[in-house]
Design a protein around this motif. Structure first.
Motif, mmCIF file in Angstrom:
data_model
loop_
_atom_site.group_PDB
_atom_site.id
_atom_site.type_symbol
_atom_site.label_atom_id
_atom_site.label_comp_id
_atom_site.label_asym_id
_atom_site.label_seq_id
_atom_site.Cartn_x
_atom_site.Cartn_y
_atom_site.Cartn_z
ATOM 1 N N ALA A 171 0.839 -1.206 0.000
ATOM 2 C CA ALA A 171 0.000 0.000 0.000
ATOM 3 C C ALA A 171 0.872 1.253 0.000
ATOM 4 O O ALA A 171 0.583 2.223 -0.706
ATOM 5 C CB ALA A 171 -0.927 -0.012 1.215
ATOM 6 N N GLY A 217 4.775 7.136 -3.505
ATOM 7 C CA GLY A 217 4.166 6.540 -2.315
ATOM 8 C C GLY A 217 4.670 7.201 -1.050
ATOM 9 O O GLY A 217 4.988 8.388 -1.038
ATOM 10 N N LYS A 259 -0.774 -0.832 -13.876
ATOM 11 C CA LYS A 259 -0.451 0.143 -14.937
ATOM 12 C C LYS A 259 0.479 -0.480 -15.983
ATOM 13 O O LYS A 259 0.318 -0.255 -17.181
ATOM 14 C CB LYS A 259 0.159 1.402 -14.332
ATOM 15 C CG LYS A 259 -0.870 2.174 -13.524
ATOM 16 C CD LYS A 259 -0.515 3.624 -13.364
ATOM 17 C CE LYS A 259 -1.523 4.348 -12.482
ATOM 18 N NZ LYS A 259 -2.865 4.414 -13.068
ATOM 19 N N VAL A 266 -5.275 -1.914 -1.393
ATOM 20 C CA VAL A 266 -4.632 -3.182 -1.752
ATOM 21 C C VAL A 266 -5.396 -4.257 -0.997
ATOM 22 O O VAL A 266 -5.601 -4.134 0.214
ATOM 23 C CB VAL A 266 -3.147 -3.202 -1.330
ATOM 24 C CG1 VAL A 266 -2.514 -4.542 -1.659
ATOM 25 C CG2 VAL A 266 -2.393 -2.075 -2.008
ATOM 26 N N ALA A 320 -4.294 5.379 2.241
ATOM 27 C CA ALA A 320 -4.396 4.066 1.586
ATOM 28 C C ALA A 320 -4.754 3.021 2.625
ATOM 29 O O ALA A 320 -4.696 3.275 3.845
ATOM 30 C CB ALA A 320 -3.055 3.710 0.925
ATOM 31 N N LEU A 366 3.400 8.018 -9.440
ATOM 32 C CA LEU A 366 3.163 6.935 -8.489
ATOM 33 C C LEU A 366 4.001 7.075 -7.211
ATOM 34 O O LEU A 366 4.602 6.109 -6.739
ATOM 35 C CB LEU A 366 3.436 5.567 -9.143
ATOM 36 C CG LEU A 366 2.390 5.060 -10.128
ATOM 37 C CD1 LEU A 366 2.813 3.695 -10.691
ATOM 38 C CD2 LEU A 366 1.016 4.937 -9.485
ATOM 39 N N THR A 425 0.656 -2.829 -6.196
ATOM 40 C CA THR A 425 -0.342 -3.462 -7.073
ATOM 41 C C THR A 425 -0.871 -2.466 -8.104
ATOM 42 O O THR A 425 -1.170 -2.835 -9.244
ATOM 43 C CB THR A 425 -1.508 -4.048 -6.241
ATOM 44 O OG1 THR A 425 -2.015 -3.045 -5.361
ATOM 45 C CG2 THR A 425 -1.056 -5.236 -5.421
ATOM 46 N N GLU A 426 -0.950 -1.209 -7.708
ATOM 47 C CA GLU A 426 -1.379 -0.166 -8.653
ATOM 48 C C GLU A 426 -0.360 -0.055 -9.791
ATOM 49 O O GLU A 426 -0.717 0.028 -10.968
ATOM 50 C CB GLU A 426 -1.461 1.148 -7.868
ATOM 51 C CG GLU A 426 -2.110 2.272 -8.580
ATOM 52 C CD GLU A 426 -2.048 3.560 -7.728
ATOM 53 O OE1 GLU A 426 -1.706 3.498 -6.520
ATOM 54 O OE2 GLU A 426 -2.333 4.620 -8.298
ATOM 55 N N GLY A 427 0.925 -0.074 -9.432
ATOM 56 C CA GLY A 427 1.980 -0.010 -10.441
ATOM 57 C C GLY A 427 1.900 -1.203 -11.385
ATOM 58 O O GLY A 427 2.016 -1.057 -12.604
ATOM 59 N N ASN A 479 -6.637 3.589 -3.858
ATOM 60 C CA ASN A 479 -5.513 3.274 -2.961
ATOM 61 C C ASN A 479 -5.811 2.137 -1.994
ATOM 62 O O ASN A 479 -5.463 2.194 -0.816
ATOM 63 C CB ASN A 479 -5.086 4.522 -2.169
ATOM 64 C CG ASN A 479 -4.799 5.678 -3.109
ATOM 65 O OD1 ASN A 479 -4.444 5.449 -4.267
ATOM 66 N ND2 ASN A 479 -4.968 6.887 -2.646
ATOM 67 N N ARG A 539 3.944 1.652 -1.132
ATOM 68 C CA ARG A 539 4.748 1.839 -2.341
ATOM 69 C C ARG A 539 3.967 1.591 -3.630
ATOM 70 O O ARG A 539 4.530 1.490 -4.706
ATOM 71 C CB ARG A 539 6.003 0.957 -2.258
ATOM 72 C CG ARG A 539 6.889 1.259 -1.054
ATOM 73 C CD ARG A 539 7.310 2.743 -1.010
ATOM 74 N NE ARG A 539 7.907 3.146 -2.270
ATOM 75 C CZ ARG A 539 9.199 2.951 -2.572
ATOM 76 N NH1 ARG A 539 9.996 2.411 -1.683
ATOM 77 N NH2 ARG A 539 9.660 3.327 -3.741
ATOM 78 N N ARG A 540 2.656 1.476 -3.494
ATOM 79 C CA ARG A 540 1.726 1.406 -4.634
ATOM 80 C C ARG A 540 2.068 0.253 -5.584
ATOM 81 O O ARG A 540 2.057 0.407 -6.813
ATOM 82 C CB ARG A 540 1.693 2.764 -5.333
ATOM 83 C CG ARG A 540 1.357 3.846 -4.329
ATOM 84 C CD ARG A 540 1.395 5.238 -4.883
ATOM 85 N NE ARG A 540 0.310 5.516 -5.799
ATOM 86 C CZ ARG A 540 0.004 6.727 -6.248
ATOM 87 N NH1 ARG A 540 0.680 7.772 -5.818
ATOM 88 N NH2 ARG A 540 -0.971 6.903 -7.097
#
Ligand code: DGY
Length: 329
Positions: free
Chosen positions: A118, A144, A128, A280, A256, A142, A123-125, A278, A120-121
């Motif tokens: 969460a 974090g 993408k 996870v 997040a 991105l 899963t979002e990264g 945000n 360091r983002r």
């Protein structure tokens, strides 16, 4: 073999050894489906059984224990036992056991995995990259939050909370904790719940689900946290007001969240929580390693092996039931 105990095991057990050990001392009736048995199926299969070996997905209550008076022990394959009405079991002289210790570090690992992901983002990264949205390296893309050097607030300084605090030391984090009382030699500073919310960059929950903790994390609590704070829950979904969490994420009241547990489980794919930014989320994987799940099954089988020879099991959740245990009649 008329006296051979019969056990309803509500799911296939991990590994080979636990079931083999159980079958040395009892007849095991194993629910072979991936989905849990419905309540009526549990009652039907428990009829005439000596003991049950359920998962956290099965509700074991007074009505079931009344319908199945031969059942004298419930060996839950989980450390949490909010799926069991322990008072009803105690009243009826039914022993309840759980599987502590063996999953402590494994669950602490996933709390830390969610905290890092969460912050360091991660899963979002990844989403993408897979969606072809990785344009180029950008100085402000991105971004974090740093984990190292941050303040971690642990709510519930039990075994798992302590194991998370140990991991935090490796990241040079300052650890605060709150709970019913100060715990000798806990590696952190004891503070009030309110102070923990206000001072922490990360808040990680490690309390059992009880009437006192149900809905503990509501709108007021999220509002009290820093807008940059990250909330992690690997305990039980029921300790969180999920609508309040969603709103806090949508409104940016916290930065997040990392969740391994929800209400309900499984969470339907159209649940409004999943629209929150945000977030996870993992599907209750806290204890999900091959070694730990087998160790949990082993502990549940150990409990049954003890009771079948009339011995008090090691991890007895309701010692008050021992004096009038149904199994002794
Ligand atoms: C437990 O044992 O209570 C855990 O939630 C299982 O993953």
């Amino acid at each position: 073999m008329a006296d051979r105990p019969r056990v309803f095991v509500t799911r296939r057990l991990p590994g080979v050894a636990p079931l083999a050990r159980l079958e040395e001392v009892a007849t095991a009736d194993v629910w072979e489906h991936a989905r849990p048995p419905a309540a009526a199926e549990v009652t039907a299969r428990a009829e005439g059984c000596t003991a049950l070996l359920p998962m956290l997905t099965e509700r074991i209550d007074g009505a079931l224990l009344d319908a199945c008076p031969t059942v004298h022990t419930v060996a839950n394959m989980a450390v949490g036992y909010d799926n069991i009405d322990v008072s009803a079991a105690t009243e009826r002289g039914v022993l309840v056991t759980n599987t502590p210790d063996v999953l402590t570090d494994t669950t602490a690992d996933i709390a830390f995995a969610l905290l890092l992901a969460a912050a360091r983002r991660v899963t979002e990264g990844e989403r993408k990259v897979r969606a072809g949205e990785w344009g180029t390296w950008q100085p402000d893309w991105l971004l974090g939050r740093d984990v190292h050097g941050a303040t971690l607030g642990i709510v519930g300084p039990g075994r798992i909370g302590r194991a998370v605090a140990r991991r935090a030391a490796g990241f040079d984090m300052r650890v605060l904790y709150s709970g019913r009382r100060e715990v000798a030699d806990f590696p952190g500073e004891y503070v009030s719940f309110e102070a923990l919310l206000e001072r922490s960059d990360f808040v990680s929950v490690h309390v059992p689900l009880t009437p006192e903790t149900a809905g503990l994390f509501g709108a007021d609590v999220f509002r009290r946290m820093k807008p940059t704070a990250i909330f992690v829950n690997t305990a039980r979904g029921g300790v969180v007001d999920q609508q309040a969490l969603r709103d806090a994420l949508v409104r940016g009241e916290i930065a997040a969240a990392g969740l391994d547990v929800t209400t309900p489980e499984p969470l339907p794919p159209d649940d409004p929580l999943l629209e929150a930014p945000n977030l996870v989320i993992t599907p209750h994987l806290g204890s999900a390693t091959a070694q730990t799940r087998e160790a949990m099954a082993d502990l549940a089988v150990d409990a049954l092996c003890s009771v079948f020879v009339g011995e008090r099991p090691r991890h007895l959740v309701n010692p008050d039931a021992w004096s009038h245990w149904r199994g002794r009649r």
